[in-house]
Design a protein around this motif. Sequence first.
Motif, PDB file in Angstrom:
ATOM      1  N   ASN A  37      45.539 -13.794  30.196  1.00  0.00           N
ATOM      2  CA  ASN A  37      46.540 -13.006  30.901  1.00  0.00           C
ATOM      3  C   ASN A  37      46.979 -13.776  32.147  1.00  0.00           C
ATOM      4  OD1 ASN A  37      47.710 -10.960  32.675  1.00  0.00           O
ATOM      5  ND2 ASN A  37      46.943  -9.502  31.164  1.00  0.00           N
ATOM      6  N   LYS A  38      48.279 -13.663  32.487  1.00  0.00           N
ATOM      7  CA  LYS A  38      48.801 -14.414  33.642  1.00  0.00           C
ATOM      8  C   LYS A  38      48.089 -14.059  34.940  1.00  0.00           C
ATOM      9  CE  LYS A  38      53.384 -15.695  32.250  1.00  0.00           C
ATOM     10  NZ  LYS A  38      54.339 -16.532  32.906  1.00  0.00           N
ATOM     11  N   SER A  39      47.690 -12.810  35.087  1.00  0.00           N
ATOM     12  CA  SER A  39      47.017 -12.410  36.325  1.00  0.00           C
ATOM     13  C   SER A  39      45.597 -12.987  36.419  1.00  0.00           C
ATOM     14  CB  SER A  39      46.975 -10.888  36.440  1.00  0.00           C
ATOM     15  OG  SER A  39      46.200 -10.336  35.400  1.00  0.00           O
ATOM     16  N   ASP A  40      45.038 -13.411  35.297  1.00  0.00           N
ATOM     17  CA  ASP A  40      43.694 -13.994  35.279  1.00  0.00           C
ATOM     18  C   ASP A  40      43.705 -15.519  35.368  1.00  0.00           C
ATOM     19  OD1 ASP A  40      42.394 -11.560  35.082  1.00  0.00           O
ATOM     20  OD2 ASP A  40      42.492 -11.547  32.896  1.00  0.00           O
ATOM     21  N   MET A  41      44.879 -16.117  35.357  1.00  0.00           N
ATOM     22  CA  MET A  41      44.975 -17.574  35.328  1.00  0.00           C
ATOM     23  C   MET A  41      44.275 -18.212  36.529  1.00  0.00           C
ATOM     24  SD  MET A  41      46.114 -20.011  33.399  1.00  0.00           S
ATOM     25  CE  MET A  41      47.272 -19.176  32.348  1.00  0.00           C
ATOM     26  N   GLY A  42      44.446 -17.643  37.696  1.00  0.00           N
ATOM     27  CA  GLY A  42      43.809 -18.184  38.896  1.00  0.00           C
ATOM     28  C   GLY A  42      42.297 -18.123  38.839  1.00  0.00           C
ATOM     29  N   LYS A  43      41.769 -17.081  38.218  1.00  0.00           N
ATOM     30  CA  LYS A  43      40.314 -16.950  38.107  1.00  0.00           C
ATOM     31  C   LYS A  43      39.739 -17.983  37.146  1.00  0.00           C
ATOM     32  CE  LYS A  43      40.413 -12.093  39.177  1.00  0.00           C
ATOM     33  NZ  LYS A  43      40.246 -10.739  38.716  1.00  0.00           N
ATOM     34  N   VAL A  44      40.491 -18.305  36.104  1.00  0.00           N
ATOM     35  CA  VAL A  44      40.020 -19.281  35.130  1.00  0.00           C
ATOM     36  C   VAL A  44      40.099 -20.690  35.712  1.00  0.00           C
ATOM     37  CG1 VAL A  44      40.485 -20.299  32.867  1.00  0.00           C
ATOM     38  CG2 VAL A  44      40.599 -17.833  33.162  1.00  0.00           C
ATOM     39  N   ILE A  45      41.135 -20.965  36.483  1.00  0.00           N
ATOM     40  CA  ILE A  45      41.291 -22.294  37.068  1.00  0.00           C
ATOM     41  C   ILE A  45      40.403 -22.462  38.295  1.00  0.00           C
ATOM     42  CG2 ILE A  45      42.916 -23.863  38.181  1.00  0.00           C
ATOM     43  CD1 ILE A  45      45.067 -22.653  36.347  1.00  0.00           C
ATOM     44  N   GLY A  46      40.351 -21.464  39.160  1.00  0.00           N
ATOM     45  CA  GLY A  46      39.506 -21.529  40.341  1.00  0.00           C
ATOM     46  C   GLY A  46      40.139 -22.334  41.467  1.00  0.00           C
ATOM     47  N   LYS A  47      39.493 -22.300  42.623  1.00  0.00           N
ATOM     48  CA  LYS A  47      39.993 -23.049  43.778  1.00  0.00           C
ATOM     49  C   LYS A  47      39.892 -24.540  43.489  1.00  0.00           C
ATOM     50  CE  LYS A  47      39.154 -19.869  47.541  1.00  0.00           C
ATOM     51  NZ  LYS A  47      38.469 -19.643  48.811  1.00  0.00           N
ATOM     52  N   GLN A  48      41.008 -25.214  43.641  1.00  0.00           N
ATOM     53  CA  GLN A  48      41.118 -26.655  43.411  1.00  0.00           C
ATOM     54  C   GLN A  48      40.639 -27.049  42.011  1.00  0.00           C
ATOM     55  OE1 GLN A  48      39.051 -28.483  46.673  1.00  0.00           O
ATOM     56  NE2 GLN A  48      40.698 -28.037  48.110  1.00  0.00           N
ATOM     57  N   GLY A  49      40.715 -26.116  41.059  1.00  0.00           N
ATOM     58  CA  GLY A  49      40.359 -26.414  39.677  1.00  0.00           C
ATOM     59  C   GLY A  49      38.880 -26.526  39.408  1.00  0.00           C
ATOM     60  N   ARG A  50      38.060 -26.004  40.308  1.00  0.00           N
ATOM     61  CA  ARG A  50      36.607 -26.165  40.156  1.00  0.00           C
ATOM     62  C   ARG A  50      36.055 -25.401  38.963  1.00  0.00           C
ATOM     63  NH1 ARG A  50      35.046 -25.754  46.498  1.00  0.00           N
ATOM     64  NH2 ARG A  50      35.817 -27.814  47.042  1.00  0.00           N
ATOM     65  N   VAL A  51      36.537 -24.186  38.722  1.00  0.00           N
ATOM     66  CA  VAL A  51      36.050 -23.400  37.585  1.00  0.00           C
ATOM     67  C   VAL A  51      36.476 -24.064  36.279  1.00  0.00           C
ATOM     68  CG1 VAL A  51      36.148 -21.162  36.433  1.00  0.00           C
ATOM     69  CG2 VAL A  51      35.997 -21.265  38.914  1.00  0.00           C
ATOM     70  N   ALA A  52      37.731 -24.495  36.215  1.00  0.00           N
ATOM     71  CA  ALA A  52      38.223 -25.172  35.013  1.00  0.00           C
ATOM     72  C   ALA A  52      37.426 -26.450  34.743  1.00  0.00           C
ATOM     73  CB  ALA A  52      39.706 -25.496  35.162  1.00  0.00           C
ATOM     74  N   LYS A  53      37.113 -27.175  35.792  1.00  0.00           N
ATOM     75  CA  LYS A  53      36.333 -28.405  35.636  1.00  0.00           C
ATOM     76  C   LYS A  53      34.927 -28.095  35.124  1.00  0.00           C
ATOM     77  CE  LYS A  53      34.868 -32.539  38.068  1.00  0.00           C
ATOM     78  NZ  LYS A  53      34.806 -33.260  39.332  1.00  0.00           N
ATOM     79  N   ALA A  54      34.332 -27.027  35.629  1.00  0.00           N
ATOM     80  CA  ALA A  54      32.988 -26.638  35.180  1.00  0.00           C
ATOM     81  C   ALA A  54      33.006 -26.211  33.714  1.00  0.00           C
ATOM     82  CB  ALA A  54      32.459 -25.508  36.058  1.00  0.00           C
TER      83      ALA A  54
END
Length: 76
Positions: A37-54
Amino acid sequence: MKELIETIVKPLVDFPDDIHVDSVEEDQKITYKLSCNKSDMGKVIGKQGRVAKAIRTVVYAAGSSQQKKIFLEIVE
């Protein structure tokens, strides 16, 4: 691998039913496309992409036993 990605991402988001993982398999690589969902995109990516990288780190480690290179794309 799809189940692993969903298991990691679903607790992070507000709309877990909107999580979809598609795979595209080619000769030397497998690309997993994660959409949410578009509203969840930030949570999946995280600050500076840290969550996505993990998430990518875990997926790459789990797929290291395969003969193909694994990629994870986060799409809208």
